[in-house]
Design an enzyme around this catalytic site. Structure first.
Site, PDB file in Angstrom:
ATOM      1  CB  THR A  47      -1.155   0.369   1.162  1.00 17.15           C
ATOM      2  OG1 THR A  47      -0.232  -0.271   2.374  1.00 17.15           O
ATOM      3  CG2 THR A  47      -1.785  -1.113   0.868  1.00 17.15           C
ATOM      4  CG  PHE A  54      -7.872  -7.455  -2.341  1.00 14.58           C
ATOM      5  CD1 PHE A  54      -8.241  -6.393  -3.319  1.00 14.58           C
ATOM      6  CD2 PHE A  54      -7.162  -8.200  -2.866  1.00 14.58           C
ATOM      7  CE1 PHE A  54      -7.366  -6.330  -4.481  1.00 14.58           C
ATOM      8  CE2 PHE A  54      -6.068  -8.706  -3.518  1.00 14.58           C
ATOM      9  CZ  PHE A  54      -6.647  -7.723  -4.706  1.00 14.58           C
ATOM     10  CB  ILE A 128      -0.579 -11.044  -7.647  1.00 13.66           C
ATOM     11  CG1 ILE A 128      -1.030 -10.107  -7.702  1.00 13.66           C
ATOM     12  CG2 ILE A 128      -1.232 -12.328  -6.945  1.00 13.66           C
ATOM     13  CD1 ILE A 128      -2.712  -9.862  -8.549  1.00 13.66           C
ATOM     14  CG  ASP A 129       3.050  -6.155  -6.046  1.00 17.65           C
ATOM     15  OD1 ASP A 129       4.165  -7.260  -5.842  1.00 17.65           O
ATOM     16  OD2 ASP A 129       1.854  -6.165  -4.846  1.00 17.65           O
ATOM     17  CG  HIS A 144      -2.857 -15.238  -2.618  1.00 12.63           C
ATOM     18  ND1 HIS A 144      -3.280 -14.139  -1.763  1.00 12.63           N
ATOM     19  CD2 HIS A 144      -2.762 -16.214  -2.064  1.00 12.63           C
ATOM     20  CE1 HIS A 144      -3.130 -14.695  -0.353  1.00 12.63           C
ATOM     21  NE2 HIS A 144      -3.664 -16.334  -0.740  1.00 12.63           N
ATOM     22  CB  CYS A 155      -1.475 -24.684 -26.142  1.00 10.29           C
ATOM     23  SG  CYS A 155      -1.499 -22.951 -25.879  1.00 10.29           S
ATOM     24  CB  CYS A 174      -3.836 -18.623 -26.683  1.00  6.42           C
ATOM     25  SG  CYS A 174      -2.311 -20.300 -27.801  1.00  6.42           S
ATOM     26  CG  ASN A 236      -1.442  -5.219   9.559  1.00  8.07           C
ATOM     27  OD1 ASN A 236      -2.414  -5.588   8.858  1.00  8.07           O
ATOM     28  ND2 ASN A 236      -3.282  -5.760  10.480  1.00  8.07           N
TER      29      ASN A 236
END
Length: 263
Positions: A47, A54, A128-129, A144, A155, A174, A236
């Site tokens: 952040t 989220f 996921i960044d 994640h 494929c 694809c 946190n």
């Protein structure tokens, strides 16, 4: 949740009356005296780089967009949305999850420094960044998945990491006609192999630093139950259900905490 974590049964250290500087002194002393340290982070780690989390009041899930208002937040990042409502999935993904120009912050760089100094075994992240790798961390378990890998599950062909943002097709396909997707773990999907690797790393750690997560997301939050070391540190902004079991707790900004780490 099974209780494998010895500090849950030990008398926690009361540090609630200590000043920030006093807690930082304890934190740094423990970093110096421990050599098997694992970091476990959530959305709050990113952040400070400008990526909204989220679940906070300002997070992605609460930025009510006319286009997405009628959908439940979790649905927009679910396997069902990807395959049964793909136009909505890709539009949400392109609007909300484009991290290509986001840069790492103090916490990311400090963790890379700790790894280079031989103090940190690995980073376990729910994000996921890819910012940990961008900052220089090498041993990163992305439980994640990652937005930096784009592929066709039909494929196996891989595409450039920014393909889903540069491609203008409502549903990118694809050459084999399979549906191209990011390698992220969506709601309704199993966690990748990285989660098992993260569990093993936490089991071997003698110090665990948990930051930027409310520890509310299952099964990621079960990682903490595998920790049997002697030093748990929680960083946190808000309280978590595990605060009373930690040896050190910081509710200060993560960048304020990590900027004061000395090696």
């Amino acid at each position: 949740m099974a209780n494998h974590w010895s500090p849950l049964t030990d008398e926690p250290i009361d540090t609630s009356n200590l000043t920030f500087d006093e807690r930082m002194s304890m934190f740094n002393d423990n970093i110096k005296s421990h050599n098997n340290i694992v970091f476990f982070g959530g959305a709050g780690v990113s952040t400070a780089s400008g990526i909204p989390d989220f679940r906070s009041k300002d997070g992605l899930y609460n930025q009510h967009d006319v286009q997405f208002d009628k959908y439940e937040p979790e649905y927009l990042l679910s396997r069902d949305c990807l395959y049964y409502n793909p136009k909505v999935f890709y539009e949400f993904y392109r609007q909300k999850l484009d991290c290509r120009n986001i840069q790492p912050n103090t916490a990311h760089f400090k963790l890379a420094e700790m790894e280079n100094a031989g103090k940190l075994d690995c980073v376990v992240t729910q994000n996921i960044d890819g910012l940990h790798q961008k900052a220089g961390s090498r041993n990163v378990f992305e439980i994640h998945g990652t937005a930096n890998r784009v592929y066709c599950p039909n494929c196996g062909k891989e595409y450039q990491s920014d393909y889903l943002f540069t491609n203008t097709d409502a549903i990118p396909k694809c050459s084999c006609r399979g549906q191209i997707r990011p390698d992220i773990t969506l709601y309704g999907e199993q966690l990748p192999r990285a989660f098992a690797d993260a569990v093993e790393a936490v089991e071997k750690a003698n110090m665990l630093i948990v930051a930027g997560t409310s520890l509310a997301v299952y099964p990621a939050n079960t990682l903490i139950s595998h920790f049997t070391g002697d030093m748990l540190v929680l960083v946190n902004r808000t309280e978590t259900d595990f605060d009373t079991h930690a040896q050190l707790v910081f509710h200060e900004d993560i960048t304020d905490v990590f900027s004061k780490i000395t090696l």
